[in-house]
Write an enzyme that holds these catalytic residues in place. Structure first.
Site, mmCIF file in Angstrom:
data_model
loop_
_atom_site.group_PDB
_atom_site.id
_atom_site.type_symbol
_atom_site.label_atom_id
_atom_site.label_comp_id
_atom_site.label_asym_id
_atom_site.label_seq_id
_atom_site.Cartn_x
_atom_site.Cartn_y
_atom_site.Cartn_z
ATOM 1 N N ASP A 27 6.456 -11.098 3.666
ATOM 2 C CA ASP A 27 7.127 -9.883 4.155
ATOM 3 C C ASP A 27 7.932 -10.070 5.445
ATOM 4 O OD1 ASP A 27 5.677 -8.946 2.027
ATOM 5 O OD2 ASP A 27 4.444 -7.559 3.170
ATOM 6 N N LYS B 108 7.160 -5.640 -3.538
ATOM 7 C CA LYS B 108 5.849 -5.100 -3.859
ATOM 8 C C LYS B 108 5.595 -3.794 -3.120
ATOM 9 C CE LYS B 108 3.701 -8.024 -0.277
ATOM 10 N NZ LYS B 108 3.205 -6.985 0.626
ATOM 11 N N CYS C 20 -0.983 -7.124 5.688
ATOM 12 C CA CYS C 20 -0.598 -7.888 4.487
ATOM 13 C C CYS C 20 -1.157 -9.299 4.471
ATOM 14 C CB CYS C 20 0.919 -7.898 4.357
ATOM 15 S SG CYS C 20 1.600 -6.233 4.097
#
Length: 205
Positions: free
Chosen positions: A15, A80, A113
């Site tokens: 990310d 996602k 994450c």
């Protein structure tokens, strides 16, 4: 615990998106370490998976991360909504590579994450050992990082630095790729030091 070798290892870039730049401490240093990991992957022939979190809002992978230079080692970037990188698509990538035993993770945001990716990997039926690149992970709140690294160790992950991991993957000075690796270490030394000072010692970016 098994020693990681390039042919049993995959890299996860988590990310690293342009939309997060204003909120992440030491963002530029995380990008710098991500590029170091990309270069290491190229030297050692390691595939790299990248993800984005809701790219429609937060943008694609930061163009400063030179994933395209990987050529065929660059696997698809997966968008996602899960916080964990271990989506169905990523599970399929892992299942198609039963030789993979070690997953190296870097990116943001650490306590969300990166943590949930690690926990998801540890919960899979296949036995993966997650390696967390400490000088390649950050957060919007720096107090989260030492707590995160303690939690990751307790869960069974291995917290490393980019340089120590690189030497572990190369393994020996007799490795045919050691000359290229040694030059790479010299070329990235200043950036490695800066990333460590900012992300691990809390110095000003």
């Amino acid at each position: 615990m098994p020693v990681p070798f390039p042919d049993s290892t995959i890299f996860f870039c988590c990310d690293l998106q342009t939309g997060f730049r204003p909120s992440i401490y030491g963002y530029d240093q995380v990008v710098s370490t991500a590029n170091k990991m990309v270069k290491l992957a190229k030297i050692l022939g390691i595939e790299v998976v990248s993800t984005t979190q809701y790219a429609k809002v937060f943008g694609g992978v930061d163009p400063g991360v030179d994933l395209d230079s990987l050529g065929p080692l660059k696997l698809p970037t997966i968008d996602k909504s899960l916080f964990s990188m271990v989506t169905d698509e990523v599970k399929a990538i892992l299942e198609a590579r039963p030789h993979i035993k070690h997953v190296v993770i870097f990116g943001i945001e650490g306590q969300i994450c990166v943590l949930q990716t690690t926990l998801s990997l540890l919960a899979l039926p296949a036995k993966y050992t997650p390696y967390i690149v400490a000088d390649g992970v950050s957060s919007s709140a720096t107090f989260e990082l030492p707590i995160l690294f303690d939690r990751l160790r307790q869960e069974g992950a291995i917290v490393v630095t980019s340089e120590s991991l690189g030497f572990q993957l190369v393994g020996t000075s007799s490795n045919p790729k050691f000359k290229a690796f040694s030059q790479f270490v010299k070329e990235t030394k200043a950036a490695t030091t800066k990333a460590g000072e900012v992300l691990l010692l809390g110095k000003s970016p």
